[in-house]
Design a protein around this motif. Structure first.
Motif, mmCIF file in Angstrom:
data_model
loop_
_atom_site.group_PDB
_atom_site.id
_atom_site.type_symbol
_atom_site.label_atom_id
_atom_site.label_comp_id
_atom_site.label_asym_id
_atom_site.label_seq_id
_atom_site.Cartn_x
_atom_site.Cartn_y
_atom_site.Cartn_z
ATOM 1 N N TYR A 1 4.332 6.607 -7.209
ATOM 2 C CA TYR A 1 3.704 7.686 -6.448
ATOM 3 C C TYR A 1 3.682 7.259 -4.988
ATOM 4 C CZ TYR A 1 -0.008 10.779 -4.724
ATOM 5 O OH TYR A 1 -0.752 11.687 -4.010
ATOM 6 N N ASP A 2 4.426 8.000 -4.165
ATOM 7 C CA ASP A 2 4.494 7.702 -2.736
ATOM 8 C C ASP A 2 3.231 8.239 -2.069
ATOM 9 O OD1 ASP A 2 5.048 7.630 0.031
ATOM 10 O OD2 ASP A 2 7.201 7.728 -0.355
ATOM 11 N N ILE B 1 3.698 10.806 1.017
ATOM 12 C CA ILE B 1 4.132 12.195 0.824
ATOM 13 C C ILE B 1 3.492 12.849 -0.387
ATOM 14 C CG2 ILE B 1 6.320 11.742 1.984
ATOM 15 C CD1 ILE B 1 7.668 11.668 -0.732
ATOM 16 N N GLY B 2 2.755 12.068 -1.202
ATOM 17 C CA GLY B 2 2.037 12.646 -2.336
ATOM 18 C C GLY B 2 2.924 13.081 -3.484
ATOM 19 N N LYS B 3 4.079 12.422 -3.660
ATOM 20 C CA LYS B 3 4.981 12.766 -4.759
ATOM 21 C C LYS B 3 5.368 11.505 -5.526
ATOM 22 C CE LYS B 3 7.021 16.924 -2.693
ATOM 23 N NZ LYS B 3 8.291 17.601 -2.295
ATOM 24 N N ALA B 4 5.704 11.723 -6.817
ATOM 25 C CA ALA B 4 6.063 10.603 -7.680
ATOM 26 C C ALA B 4 7.476 10.772 -8.217
ATOM 27 C CB ALA B 4 5.080 10.496 -8.843
ATOM 28 N N HIS B 5 8.128 9.648 -8.483
ATOM 29 C CA HIS B 5 9.448 9.679 -9.100
ATOM 30 C C HIS B 5 9.596 8.445 -9.988
ATOM 31 C CE1 HIS B 5 10.052 7.049 -5.613
ATOM 32 N NE2 HIS B 5 11.064 6.516 -6.283
ATOM 33 N N SER B 6 10.478 8.552 -10.987
ATOM 34 C CA SER B 6 10.735 7.439 -11.903
ATOM 35 C C SER B 6 11.820 6.542 -11.337
ATOM 36 C CB SER B 6 11.172 7.971 -13.270
ATOM 37 O OG SER B 6 11.673 6.925 -14.086
ATOM 38 N N ILE B 7 11.666 5.237 -11.517
ATOM 39 C CA ILE B 7 12.720 4.305 -11.112
ATOM 40 C C ILE B 7 13.365 3.634 -12.330
ATOM 41 C CG2 ILE B 7 11.808 3.876 -8.807
ATOM 42 C CD1 ILE B 7 10.643 1.245 -9.844
ATOM 43 N N THR B 8 13.058 4.138 -13.545
ATOM 44 C CA THR B 8 13.661 3.551 -14.761
ATOM 45 C C THR B 8 14.259 4.615 -15.668
ATOM 46 O OG1 THR B 8 11.518 3.587 -15.917
ATOM 47 C CG2 THR B 8 12.114 1.546 -14.760
ATOM 48 N N ASP B 9 14.654 5.744 -15.127
ATOM 49 C CA ASP B 9 15.215 6.800 -15.971
ATOM 50 C C ASP B 9 16.458 6.341 -16.723
ATOM 51 O OD1 ASP B 9 13.386 8.788 -15.721
ATOM 52 O OD2 ASP B 9 14.428 9.888 -14.139
ATOM 53 N N ALA B 10 17.245 5.476 -16.132
ATOM 54 C CA ALA B 10 18.478 5.033 -16.772
ATOM 55 C C ALA B 10 18.244 3.902 -17.771
ATOM 56 C CB ALA B 10 19.486 4.578 -15.711
ATOM 57 N N PHE B 11 17.009 3.450 -17.894
ATOM 58 C CA PHE B 11 16.675 2.330 -18.786
ATOM 59 C C PHE B 11 16.150 2.884 -20.108
ATOM 60 C CE2 PHE B 11 13.450 -0.868 -20.181
ATOM 61 C CZ PHE B 11 14.332 -1.907 -20.457
ATOM 62 N N GLY C 1 0.780 -1.229 0.000
ATOM 63 C CA GLY C 1 0.000 0.000 0.000
ATOM 64 C C GLY C 1 0.815 1.283 0.000
ATOM 65 N N ARG C 2 2.125 1.186 0.025
ATOM 66 C CA ARG C 2 2.948 2.393 0.107
ATOM 67 C C ARG C 2 2.937 3.181 -1.205
ATOM 68 N NH1 ARG C 2 7.770 4.290 2.630
ATOM 69 N NH2 ARG C 2 8.056 6.412 1.855
ATOM 70 N N TYR C 3 2.969 2.460 -2.324
ATOM 71 C CA TYR C 3 3.121 3.129 -3.616
ATOM 72 C C TYR C 3 1.959 2.832 -4.559
ATOM 73 C CZ TYR C 3 7.983 3.812 -2.196
ATOM 74 O OH TYR C 3 9.118 4.170 -1.530
ATOM 75 N N LEU C 4 1.741 3.776 -5.436
ATOM 76 C CA LEU C 4 0.897 3.561 -6.606
ATOM 77 C C LEU C 4 1.812 3.717 -7.817
ATOM 78 C CD1 LEU C 4 -1.799 3.181 -8.056
ATOM 79 C CD2 LEU C 4 -2.202 5.641 -7.832
ATOM 80 N N ALA C 5 2.058 2.629 -8.516
ATOM 81 C CA ALA C 5 2.931 2.660 -9.692
ATOM 82 C C ALA C 5 2.092 2.943 -10.936
ATOM 83 C CB ALA C 5 3.664 1.337 -9.839
ATOM 84 N N TYR C 6 2.706 3.575 -11.902
ATOM 85 C CA TYR C 6 2.051 3.813 -13.189
ATOM 86 C C TYR C 6 3.114 4.059 -14.247
ATOM 87 C CZ TYR C 6 2.732 8.794 -12.013
ATOM 88 O OH TYR C 6 3.275 10.012 -11.663
ATOM 89 N N ARG C 7 2.718 4.014 -15.497
ATOM 90 C CA ARG C 7 3.640 4.278 -16.607
ATOM 91 C C ARG C 7 3.411 5.701 -17.108
ATOM 92 N NH1 ARG C 7 3.592 0.955 -21.338
ATOM 93 N NH2 ARG C 7 1.397 1.502 -21.423
ATOM 94 N N ALA C 8 4.494 6.375 -17.466
ATOM 95 C CA ALA C 8 4.375 7.774 -17.878
ATOM 96 C C ALA C 8 5.289 8.075 -19.046
ATOM 97 C CB ALA C 8 4.706 8.701 -16.708
ATOM 98 N N GLN C 9 4.799 8.974 -19.905
ATOM 99 C CA GLN C 9 5.612 9.582 -20.952
ATOM 100 C C GLN C 9 5.825 11.048 -20.591
ATOM 101 O OE1 GLN C 9 2.988 8.619 -24.297
ATOM 102 N NE2 GLN C 9 4.354 6.945 -24.892
ATOM 103 N N THR C 10 6.780 11.691 -21.239
ATOM 104 C CA THR C 10 7.075 13.086 -20.886
ATOM 105 C C THR C 10 6.839 14.074 -22.013
ATOM 106 O OG1 THR C 10 9.423 12.836 -21.477
ATOM 107 C CG2 THR C 10 8.792 12.358 -19.191
ATOM 108 N N ARG C 11 6.693 13.594 -23.255
ATOM 109 C CA ARG C 11 6.516 14.508 -24.380
ATOM 110 C C ARG C 11 5.047 14.522 -24.818
ATOM 111 N NH1 ARG C 11 11.410 12.827 -28.336
ATOM 112 N NH2 ARG C 11 11.120 10.789 -27.327
#
Length: 680
Positions: free
Chosen positions: A307-308, A311-321, A284-294
């Protein structure tokens, strides 16, 4: 020699000849239609069974029949659970593993039904007049979420029922539209919107959790189901597109709403590109989703976001992929995410730590998808297929070792044909870039013989020829009709890095055309291709490239003797005015035809009609709203007026793809007959 001995000898020779003939019989479309289509594996919460579907083609009825099966995770003989004239699909285990929810129209409209794991105790759960699809259980087992296309102005089921009845019984079949994206792929919206509903697992009235004049979820850009329950069953995450002109926008967002009802909250409003495929971590800690930026680019790289919820914030865990995150699942301990992604013509399974860290390749070989993880986290289940074999279900250890087939549904059917695995080749294309592709050869291939060559060009254009089975463009059919088949993955193909993919936008027949031609020149050096008998075929963007070749068939290294264009883009300006997803041409050609006419004109095949001279088969479906029928009609008119030997194959009941079995049989037969006329 006695007569009886002679007769016996002759009989043995005849039987041997029959056996050899049976062994070497070429794989045809009629055999393709006998292949059983395995899909949608669902591992039970107990980790002992895998539910899945098999679709069998009924050629006489001109349809597929889908039923639900279960097979032990350890393997064995599958057991059929449903056997009804109507299809049964989307099997989903209840959280306790005791029941399966599924979709069937056995009682009229498609509805949710449940049954025990043995197939007994059948129960109808929903009675919504507009039908139900894609069931999802709440973790507490009390609710089922589903989607239905409803009239947004209606507040209850009775209103929807009356509207449906009035429309179906009215002799007037006119349609009215007030906004763009009024039709999509092969159907009209008819004033409806897709909404997410919840219903008690015991049945009863369904509640609309996403009311309003919006599609929730909208048409997906791929990936898992676009709605999910939180682990405590109190919240639902869903995807919705709420831009004013949805036809020009890829800006879908992830919303959350209380299951008991209330105002939804947009948690991805800061991103103006696509966000979708929400899935909660088991803890229950995170809500994962897929995102594009353009914004506006449907083929942008899909990142995996977390999405944590604290704290109500999201971050990518695959930027280097440098690849697309496609279908994904959390491990039961919420520490790891497993996902699939295209790579170099294959489709490995990867893992990435939730806490951050490098992406690791878990299953490296083959084209794999539909990954799930056992409750103890020790086993992954997935599908695998290749250019030589259709989808089957596999399992492996969580570290990727011990890959084992769970099902072998089509082994006996395909064994006599001895289909050859595809061979990967590489060459140097435009700007000295390495390009790869596949060669598919007949089962009776003889390297000392010269074979006619068929070049297949994939659609998209942001797609790829993977080492994967196909029912619409199956290269084994063409190979075993006596052709060597070449399938290049030029600029714009998925799985070779985002820059490689990006380089086709605004350059539809530039570097990509060089990549294809240089690949063909390389194939001719292999020694077994007849350079005087080369044909090419493709659909959608592949059809566009065929149309471009028609006006540019002047390479001194080779000539195409015949071409097949299926649903091909012909006139870029008219294509813009007739298609539905306007974000696509506006990204690819940097604006509208009136804002950037130069790019539309530069890359439009219709400008080169004076060069048309190659015999051509044109194929199109009336219900194709992606590449409208007028593209094919204009093309056929042009080749006919230029005096080019040509034929039009028109399907009044098909869209962008040819899906009905009897139509598919006609399609393959017509294409092969056309190729044989010029290449043999």
């Amino acid at each position: 020699m006695k007569r009886s001995v002679i007769s016996s000898t002759i009989l043995v020779l005849i039987l041997s000849a029959i056996a050899v003939a049976q062994e070497t019989r070429p794989f045809t479309v009629n055999d393709l239609l006998k292949v059983r289509r395995v899909s949608d594996p669902q591992l039970s919460p107990k980790g002992d069974l895998v539910a899945f579907t098999i679709t069998d083609i009924d050629v006489e009825a001109n349809r597929g029949r889908t039923q639900i099966y279960v097979v032990p995770l350890s393997g064995g003989e599958p057991r059929q659970l449903t056997n009804h004239q109507s299809n049964s699909s989307s099997p989903r285990w209840s959280p306790d593993g005791q029941k399966l929810a599924f979709i069937s129209a056995r009682d009229g409209a498609a509805q949710i039904w449940t049954m025990n794991a043995s197939g007994s105790d059948l129960k109808k759960v929903t009675t919504i007049s507009t039908g139900a699809g894609n069931p999802v259980w709440s973790p507490d087992g009390k609710l089922l979420a589903f989607v239905s296309d409803v009239y947004p102005e209606c507040k209850d089921n009775e209103c929807n029922r009356k509207r449906e009845e009035e429309r179906s019984q009215s002799p007037v079949k006119a349609k009215i539209a007030d906004h763009l994206l009024y039709r999509h792929w092969n159907s009209w919206k008819e004033g409806k919107r897709t909404h997410v509903f919840v219903v008690s697992a015991e049945g009863g009235a369904a509640r609309d959790l996403t009311p309003g004049d919006y599609d929730s979820p909208p048409f997906s850009l791929g990936g898992p189901t676009d709605y999910a329950f939180s682990p405590d069953s109190t919240e639902l995450a869903f995807v919705s597109k709420r831009d004013k002109v949805p036809a020009t926008s890829t800006n879908a967002d992830v919303f959350i709403v209380p299951v008991n009802g209330g105002s939804p909250r947009n948690i991805t409003a800061g991103n103006q590109a696509y966000d979708g495929s929400p899935l909660y971590s088991p803890d229950g800690r995170y809500l994962a989703y897929r995102a594009q930026t353009r914004p506006g680019f449907e083929a942008d790289r899909f990142r995996l976001m977390l999405y944590d919820r604290k704290i109500g914030k999201a971050h990518s865990i695959t930027d280097a992929f440098d690849g697309w995150v496609e279908g994904f699942k959390f491990s039961p301990d919420s520490r790891t995410v497993y996902f699939g992604s295209a790579e170099g013509g294959g489709h490995p399974i990867y893992s990435v730590p939730v806490a951050g860290g490098p992406v690791k390749k878990v299953v490296s070989q083959g084209t794999n998808d539909d990954v799930s993880i056992s409750p103890d986290g020790r086993t992954i289940v997935f599908t695998r297929n290749s250019l030589a074999g259709p989808v089957e279900i596999y399992r492996a250890n969580a570290d990727g070792t011990g890959v084992t087939a769970i099902t072998r549904t089509n082994d006996a059917l395909l064994a006599p044909f001895k289909l050859r695995p595809a061979e990967e080749i590489s060459w140097t294309g435009a700007t000295d870039t390495k390009i790869t592709g596949w060669m598919v050869k007949p089962a009776n291939f003889d390297e000392g013989k010269k074979w006619p060559l068929l070049v297949l060009i994939h659609g998209g254009p942001q797609s790829a020829w993977n080492d994967a089975w196909s029912y619409r463009w199956n290269p084994q059919i063409f190979a075993n009709a006596g052709y060597v088949v070449f399938m290049p993955n030029p600029r714009g193909s998925v799985g070779f890095g985002q820059q490689f993919l990006d380089e086709i936008s605004g350059d539809w027949a530039g570097k990509v055309f060089v990549d294809i031609k240089d690949g063909l020149a390389h194939v001719l050096t292999l020694g077994y291709v007849d350079k005087d008998n080369i044909g090419a075929a493709g659909a959608s963007y592949g059809g566009y490239m065929i149309n471009w070749i028609q006006g540019h068939n002047d390479d001194p290294r080779f000539q195409f003797k015949t071409l097949v264009s299926h649903a091909g883009v012909y006139n870029l300006t008219s294509m813009y005015g007739g298609t539905e997803e306007l974000w696509f041409p506006e990204w690819e050609f940097k604006g509208t035809p009136w804002a950037n006419p130069e790019l539309y004109e530069r890359w439009s095949p219709h400008r080169f009609v004076s060069n048309f001279k190659t015999p051509m088969l044109v194929i199109h479906g009336e219900l194709d709203y992606r590449v409208p029928i007028t593209e094919g009609i204009q093309l056929f008119t042009a080749v006919q007026r230029m005096g080019v030997e040509s034929r039009l194959l028109y399907f009044p009941d098909e869209g962008h793809w040819i899906l009905k079995p009897q139509n598919s049989r006609l399609w393959y037969g017509t294409v092969i007959e056309w190729l044989d006329r010029f290449l043999k």
